[in-house]
Design a protein around this motif. Sequence first.
Motif, short mmCIF file in Angstrom:
data_model
loop_
_atom_site.label_atom_id
_atom_site.label_comp_id
_atom_site.label_asym_id
_atom_site.label_seq_id
_atom_site.Cartn_x
_atom_site.Cartn_y
_atom_site.Cartn_z
N GLY A 83 0.78 -1.09 -0.09
CA GLY A 83 0.28 0.05 -0.18
C GLY A 83 0.72 1.01 0.04
N LYS A 84 2.21 1.20 0.02
CA LYS A 84 3.00 2.31 -0.18
C LYS A 84 2.79 3.19 -1.45
CE LYS A 84 6.65 0.74 2.73
NZ LYS A 84 7.97 0.50 2.81
N ALA A 85 2.67 4.47 -1.39
CA ALA A 85 2.56 5.29 -2.68
C ALA A 85 3.67 5.11 -3.45
CB ALA A 85 2.58 6.83 -2.24
N GLY A 86 3.50 5.07 -4.64
CA GLY A 86 4.59 5.08 -5.60
C GLY A 86 5.20 3.63 -5.64
N HIS A 87 4.76 2.74 -5.19
CA HIS A 87 5.03 1.35 -5.32
C HIS A 87 4.07 0.52 -5.90
CE1 HIS A 87 8.39 1.24 -1.89
NE2 HIS A 87 7.98 2.48 -2.05
N TYR A 88 4.52 -0.43 -6.70
CA TYR A 88 3.76 -1.29 -7.69
C TYR A 88 4.07 -2.69 -7.81
CZ TYR A 88 2.56 3.56 -9.09
OH TYR A 88 2.10 4.86 -9.29
N ALA A 89 2.94 -3.40 -8.33
CA ALA A 89 3.30 -4.94 -8.45
C ALA A 89 3.14 -4.89 -9.76
CB ALA A 89 2.19 -5.78 -7.83
N ILE A 90 4.06 -5.29 -10.52
CA ILE A 90 3.96 -5.41 -12.17
C ILE A 90 4.03 -7.06 -12.56
CG2 ILE A 90 5.13 -4.92 -14.35
CD1 ILE A 90 6.57 -2.55 -12.58
N ALA A 91 2.97 -7.41 -13.24
CA ALA A 91 2.98 -8.64 -14.00
C ALA A 91 3.27 -8.50 -15.44
CB ALA A 91 1.59 -9.45 -13.97
N ASN A 92 4.23 -9.08 -15.97
CA ASN A 92 4.71 -8.75 -17.32
C ASN A 92 5.04 -10.09 -18.30
OD1 ASN A 92 7.74 -7.77 -18.96
ND2 ASN A 92 5.71 -7.02 -19.44
N ARG A 93 4.43 -10.13 -19.37
CA ARG A 93 4.66 -11.07 -20.26
C ARG A 93 5.43 -10.29 -21.49
NH1 ARG A 93 2.84 -16.33 -22.75
NH2 ARG A 93 2.04 -16.60 -20.59
N ASP A 94 6.71 -10.38 -21.51
CA ASP A 94 7.40 -9.51 -22.47
C ASP A 94 8.06 -10.50 -23.53
OD1 ASP A 94 9.09 -10.99 -20.45
OD2 ASP A 94 10.84 -9.90 -21.39
#
Length: 157
Positions: free
Chosen positions: A87-98
């Motif tokens: 929940g921290k501002a500016g932190h993200y969880a990224i799921a990526n199929r590159d």
Amino acid sequence: MIRRNSTAIMMTAMAMCLLAGCAKGVDNEAQAGNNAAMPANAEMIEDTDAMGQGAAEDAARLPTDDWVGRWTGPEGLFLDIQPAPDGKAGHYAIANRDTLDREADYSGIAEGATIRFVRDGKDLSIRPGTGAETGFKYLADRQDCLIVVAGQEGYCR
């Protein structure tokens, strides 16, 4: 006679001090009784909405917060950005199929108008761009896109 009066005054003062001490002890016992009624593991929960802090959170909104959601690339490739579980501002969880062979999860951190993350030991950043900057014909006419590697990797909405 003077000595007798001073002794009486001193005795009266001592009695008053003792009574004051006893009265405080009674208050402590009453307080202890009140504390006994409270659960031992009571937790205080802060309601920020009730304190008018919602507006402050909106003011702290980052440009990268608008990127939350799924972005698509060609042939099933995607970039999915969500707020981090902490929940921290500016932190993200990224799921990526590159690539067609790899799908993985990463942690990202906002840095200005980019989200930085590490993939295969390389420090990468996600930035806004156009479909033409992705390097894919399939996305060339799109305007609302995110670029990871210009000319090689990008995703659009």
